[in-house]
Structures are given as structure tokens and as C-alpha cells.
Design a protein around this motif. Structure first.
Motif, PDB file in Angstrom:
ATOM      1  N   TRP A 194      -6.898   9.788  10.021  1.00  0.00           N
ATOM      2  CA  TRP A 194      -6.923   9.372   8.615  1.00  0.00           C
ATOM      3  C   TRP A 194      -5.681   8.562   8.274  1.00  0.00           C
ATOM      4  O   TRP A 194      -5.768   7.496   7.646  1.00  0.00           O
ATOM      5  CB  TRP A 194      -7.018  10.603   7.716  1.00  0.00           C
ATOM      6  N   VAL A 216      -0.104   7.059  -0.438  1.00  0.00           N
ATOM      7  CA  VAL A 216      -0.727   7.576   0.779  1.00  0.00           C
ATOM      8  C   VAL A 216      -0.387   9.056   0.947  1.00  0.00           C
ATOM      9  O   VAL A 216      -1.246   9.868   1.316  1.00  0.00           O
ATOM     10  CB  VAL A 216      -0.271   6.765   2.008  1.00  0.00           C
ATOM     11  N   HIS A 263       0.904  -1.169   0.000  1.00  0.00           N
ATOM     12  CA  HIS A 263       0.000   0.000   0.000  1.00  0.00           C
ATOM     13  C   HIS A 263       0.934   1.207   0.000  1.00  0.00           C
ATOM     14  O   HIS A 263       1.166   1.826   1.032  1.00  0.00           O
ATOM     15  CB  HIS A 263      -0.877  -0.037   1.258  1.00  0.00           C
ATOM     16  N   GLU A 291      -2.511  11.043  -1.365  1.00  0.00           N
ATOM     17  CA  GLU A 291      -3.881  11.119  -0.851  1.00  0.00           C
ATOM     18  C   GLU A 291      -3.963  12.103   0.313  1.00  0.00           C
ATOM     19  O   GLU A 291      -4.958  12.821   0.471  1.00  0.00           O
ATOM     20  CB  GLU A 291      -4.347   9.738  -0.405  1.00  0.00           C
ATOM     21  N   GLN A 332      -4.945   4.473   7.154  1.00  0.00           N
ATOM     22  CA  GLN A 332      -4.140   4.038   6.013  1.00  0.00           C
ATOM     23  C   GLN A 332      -3.067   3.045   6.450  1.00  0.00           C
ATOM     24  O   GLN A 332      -2.794   2.043   5.762  1.00  0.00           O
ATOM     25  CB  GLN A 332      -3.490   5.247   5.336  1.00  0.00           C
ATOM     26  N   ARG A 342      -4.580  -0.310   7.114  1.00  0.00           N
ATOM     27  CA  ARG A 342      -4.856  -0.972   5.826  1.00  0.00           C
ATOM     28  C   ARG A 342      -3.592  -1.587   5.250  1.00  0.00           C
ATOM     29  O   ARG A 342      -3.640  -2.614   4.547  1.00  0.00           O
ATOM     30  CB  ARG A 342      -5.417   0.039   4.829  1.00  0.00           C
TER      31      ARG A 342
END
Length: 233
Positions: free
Chosen positions: A85, A35, A30, A38, A89, A92
Motif C-alpha cells: 500500500w 499519506v 503528495h 491514510e 503511495q 503516486r
């Protein structure tokens, strides 16, 4: 280099581990760069993207982006939202994180030899705990200190290292910070904790040298440490 490493490791009774780098590549599946992009888009939603320069907007490290924003913006409620937030991430990312080569056997061997550990990371403590649980290493890491909602306490601030030393009842001279970033080194130096750099490639090595790390206090592979520990038994 082996002699220098032996001398560095000889007094170590407590090891403060950074997570992303020495223990695993958290964002292997990921990507951190995605990230970070984002996160910049999240900042745009709040009208805060102007806090970053063009170069900072493309920084591949989301923790570095978050720290810059925290240093330039005083809204604690908003910082808490951004921290949450990023924590989501990171959680995840845990299932697809990649263990650093030799990290698991090094952790188990060093622990079996009596070293006591803590994780001191700019990542979320929840993500760190989830990762070590996934590797069945929870027993090796009873102390985990990560990013708090007070983002100013992220490394290079030594806050999480101070908490770790206190929890381990450890003297700085008998501890070792194992990290892969200049911020790890700066935090350790602020407390007088010896530092060992993990530089998996030349870019990482150059950045550590630029931060002031002694090149003889670096390893390119954790296998070097594992061999040294086994040879000392």
C-alpha cells in the motif's frame, strides 16, 4: 566547517544516498503527512490502530508509522500488504516530487569525478528507481536498496547499507552515508560508515544533533558540497 568537510570527503570513493531529503522531497506534491494519516486509517480497518499512541497516530512520517507497527505486530502477510500500500503511495508521489536544490548537478559532478553511488532508503526501491529515471540519473545509480517486506530491516537497521557496501565492493572507511535523519546516522554508525547530514532547516538540524551527529559534519545546502568538489578538481 569547510576544513572538516574537506577531511570528511577526502577518502570518499562510494556514496550511500538516502532518497527522500538529500536527493528529492518525494512527497512534495503528495504530502507525507496525508499519506501517514491514510496509513493510520488503513490500520483502523484492520483493527490495529491500538498499536499506536495518540502522538504516534499523528506522526507525519509514514515510514516511521509503518516501522512502529512492524515492531509491534508479527503478521508478515499483513505487513506485506501495508508495505505494498505504501509503495503505491510513493509511486503516486514520484511525478510531483521536488528535486533537492543542487542535488542533480552534485550527483552528476561527483559521479564524473569517479565516485560510485547507491541509494539506501526506507522508501520503496521501485519508487527510488522511478524517481532517478525521471531525472535521467539512472546511470549514476546502478544500485538501489529500499524497504523490503521484512520491515524490521528498515533503517536504523543497517541492512540496506550492508547490501550497498557489498554491491559496491566498498570498505566502510572509503564510503559516506548522506542522509537527513537520525535513522540514517544510526545505520551508518552500526557499520562504521562516515556520515554527512543534510539539514535543510533548523528542525532537521536539531534532530540530527539530538541523534549524535557532529554539527561540523552537516550541510544546510548541497551547494556547499558542489563547491568543494569543484574546488578540488
Amino acid at each position: 566547517m569547510t576544513l572538516e568537510l574537506r577531511d570528511l570527503l577526502a577518502p570518499v570513493r562510494h556514496v550511500l544516498w538516502d532518497l527522500d531529503g538529500p536527493i528529492c522531497r518525494l512527497f512534495a506534491g503528495h504530502p507525507a503527512s496525508e499519506v501517514a494519516r491514510e496509513l493510520v486509517r488503513e490500520l483502523e480497518r484492520f483493527g490495529l490502530d491500538g498499536l499506536l499512541s495518540e502522538m504516534e497516530r499523528v506522526d507525519p512520517d509514514p515510514q516511521a508509522v509503518l516501522l512502529l507497527v512492524a515492531q509491534r505486530h508479527g503478521d508478515s502477510a499483513l505487513m506485506a500488504r501495508l508495505d505494498q500500500w505504501l509503495t503505491e503511495q510513493e509511486l503516486r508521489a514520484v511525478p510531483r516530487a521536488m528535486p533537492t536544490p543542487y542535488a542533480d548537478p552534485l550527483i552528476r559532478t561527483w559521479s564524473a569525478l569517479g565516485a560510485r553511488f547507491a541509494i539506501t532508503t526506507n522508501n520503496s526501491a521501485r519508487a527510488a528507481a522511478a524517481y532517478v529515471e525521471s531525472r535521467q540519473l539512472t546511470g549514476c545509480f546502478p544500485h538501489i536498496f529500499g524497504r523490503t517486506e521484512n520491515l524490521a530491516q528498515m533503517k536504523p537497521d543497517p541492512h540496506c547499507l550492508s547490501l550497498a557496501l557489498e554491491s559496491l565492493d566498498a570498505q566502510p572507511s572509503q564510503a559516506l552515508m548522506l542522509g537527513d535523519a537520525g535513522t540514517d546516522y544510526q545505520a551508518a554508525r552500526a557499520l562504521g560508515v562516515p556520515f554527512l547530514g543534510y539539514a535543510r532547516n533548523q528542525q532537521k538540524r536539531d534532530l540530527l544533533v539530538a541523534a549524535g551527529v557532529d554539527p561540523t559534519h552537516m550541510v544546510g545546502s548541497l551547494e556547499q558540497l558542489l563547491r568543494l568538489l569543484k574546488s578540488a578538481v
